[in-house]
Design an enzyme around this catalytic site. Structure first.
Site, PDB file in Angstrom:
ATOM      1  N   SER A 197       0.825  -1.217   0.000  1.00  0.00           N
ATOM      2  CA  SER A 197       0.000   0.000   0.000  1.00  0.00           C
ATOM      3  C   SER A 197       0.854   1.260   0.000  1.00  0.00           C
ATOM      4  CB  SER A 197      -0.913  -0.002   1.221  1.00  0.00           C
ATOM      5  OG  SER A 197      -1.687  -1.173   1.245  1.00  0.00           O
TER       6      SER A 197
HETATM    7  N1  SAM Z   1      -0.249  -4.907   4.222  1.00  0.00           N
HETATM    8  C1  SAM Z   1       0.370  -5.259   2.976  1.00  0.00           C
HETATM    9  C2  SAM Z   1       1.741  -4.706   2.796  1.00  0.00           C
HETATM   10  O1  SAM Z   1       2.208  -3.920   3.640  1.00  0.00           O
HETATM   11  O2  SAM Z   1       2.374  -5.093   1.810  1.00  0.00           O
HETATM   12  C3  SAM Z   1      -0.487  -4.907   1.796  1.00  0.00           C
HETATM   13  C4  SAM Z   1      -1.540  -5.878   1.608  1.00  0.00           C
HETATM   14  S1  SAM Z   1      -2.293  -5.985   0.056  1.00  0.00           S
HETATM   15  C5  SAM Z   1      -2.955  -4.394  -0.198  1.00  0.00           C
HETATM   16  C6  SAM Z   1      -3.687  -6.990   0.583  1.00  0.00           C
HETATM   17  C7  SAM Z   1      -3.326  -8.407   0.913  1.00  0.00           C
HETATM   18  O3  SAM Z   1      -4.477  -9.027   1.468  1.00  0.00           O
HETATM   19  C8  SAM Z   1      -2.914  -9.240  -0.291  1.00  0.00           C
HETATM   20  O4  SAM Z   1      -1.652  -9.789  -0.093  1.00  0.00           O
HETATM   21  C9  SAM Z   1      -4.006 -10.327  -0.350  1.00  0.00           C
HETATM   22  O5  SAM Z   1      -3.534 -11.581  -0.804  1.00  0.00           O
HETATM   23  C10 SAM Z   1      -4.450 -10.377   1.082  1.00  0.00           C
HETATM   24  N2  SAM Z   1      -5.781 -10.945   1.324  1.00  0.00           N
HETATM   25  C11 SAM Z   1      -6.936 -10.777   0.622  1.00  0.00           C
HETATM   26  N3  SAM Z   1      -7.934 -11.467   1.187  1.00  0.00           N
HETATM   27  C12 SAM Z   1      -7.403 -12.085   2.286  1.00  0.00           C
HETATM   28  C13 SAM Z   1      -7.929 -12.935   3.304  1.00  0.00           C
HETATM   29  N4  SAM Z   1      -9.222 -13.316   3.341  1.00  0.00           N
HETATM   30  N5  SAM Z   1      -7.110 -13.378   4.258  1.00  0.00           N
HETATM   31  C14 SAM Z   1      -5.803 -13.026   4.268  1.00  0.00           C
HETATM   32  N6  SAM Z   1      -5.241 -12.228   3.340  1.00  0.00           N
HETATM   33  C15 SAM Z   1      -6.045 -11.755   2.357  1.00  0.00           C
END
Ligand code: SAM
Length: 226
Positions: A74
């Site tokens: 992000s």
């Molecule tokens: N916090 C992260 C960083 O600092 O890089 C950014 C995260 S990215 C915007 C969102 C993440 O949420 C992705 O890696 C995606 O695979 C994960 N995600 C989506 N649905 C999810 C779920 N139900 N449980 C766990 N992770 C999930």
């Protein structure tokens, strides 16, 4: 791996320490996030280690970046704002949903007692673990699974941060907050969301506040998007 400079094609050299200080000043402090403990942590955590090597020169730019598997790290300001809304003082047990690159996890691990983080894509969780271990952050538990269900075995959390966009606040997550606990989550449709903060009162009643608009990849799971 922890080098301070990156030379691109022998033409440009990026000094990561300088780039990180500029990011903190111009993107975070200038937009009103000024909590001193938080600012110190953003000055310290090497964001360039959490992106693919080919993207390292852009790691301190003002926007999200791809991290593989169609997911993103992000925008620094959004990471700072969401973290600030958790009001961490250092004693908290924090749950993060969506480990992604692990950058947000590293920020939380520097500001709280322990972090539990859930990622649904194994390869991302493994890469994040590698980088977090290289930084000797020992207060982190990572699990691969559906984070919309939380981490019930870990007990209740003082703070929960969801870093993917949800159609609604997952009830299972709100139920895993202690009285006084805070949950930050982007809620909306698949293309745009609003930041929402839920606070569980001492009487068990949830209070909802809404913040700025944002755009996250979808939260996919039993209590998210299908
Ligand atoms: N916090 C992260 C960083 O600092 O890089 C950014 C995260 S990215 C915007 C969102 C993440 O949420 C992705 O890696 C995606 O695979 C994960 N995600 C989506 N649905 C999810 C779920 N139900 N449980 C766990 N992770 C999930």
């Amino acid at each position: 791996m922890l080098s301070r400079n990156l030379s691109i094609s022998g033409l440009v050299t990026v000094n990561f320490d300088i780039a990180r200080r500029r990011m903190v000043q111009d993107q975070i402090i200038a937009r009103g996030v000024t909590t001193p403990r938080l600012i110190e942590v953003f000055k310290k955590v090497p964001r360039h280690l959490f992106v693919q090597e080919a993207m390292a020169a852009q790691a301190y730019c003002d926007g999200p970046l791809p991290i593989g598997e169609k997911q993103t790290i992000s925008q620094p300001y959004i990471v700072a704002l969401m973290t600030d809304l958790l009001d961490l003082t250092g004693s908290e047990h924090v749950l993060e949903i969506g480990t992604g690159s692990g950058y947000q996890t590293a920020i939380l691990a520097n500001l709280a007692r322990r972090v539990w983080t859930v990622e649904r894509i194994r390869s991302l969780a493994m890469q994040a673990r590698k980088v977090l271990d290289s930084l000797h952050l020992l207060n982190i538990n990572i699990k691969v699974g559906d984070g919309t269900l939380g981490w019930p075995d870990a007990g209740l959390f003082d703070a929960i941060l969801v870093t993917a966009g949800a159609p609604a606040v997952p009830e299972t997550l709100a139920a895993q907050l202690v009285p006084g606990g805070r949950l930050i989550i982007p809620v909306g449709d698949e293309s745009s969301q609003t930041l929402v903060r839920i606070t569980r009162g001492d009487d068990g009643i949830f209070q909802t506040e809404t913040g700025i608009g944002c755009r996250f990849v979808p939260l996919i799971g039993q209590q998210g998007w299908q």
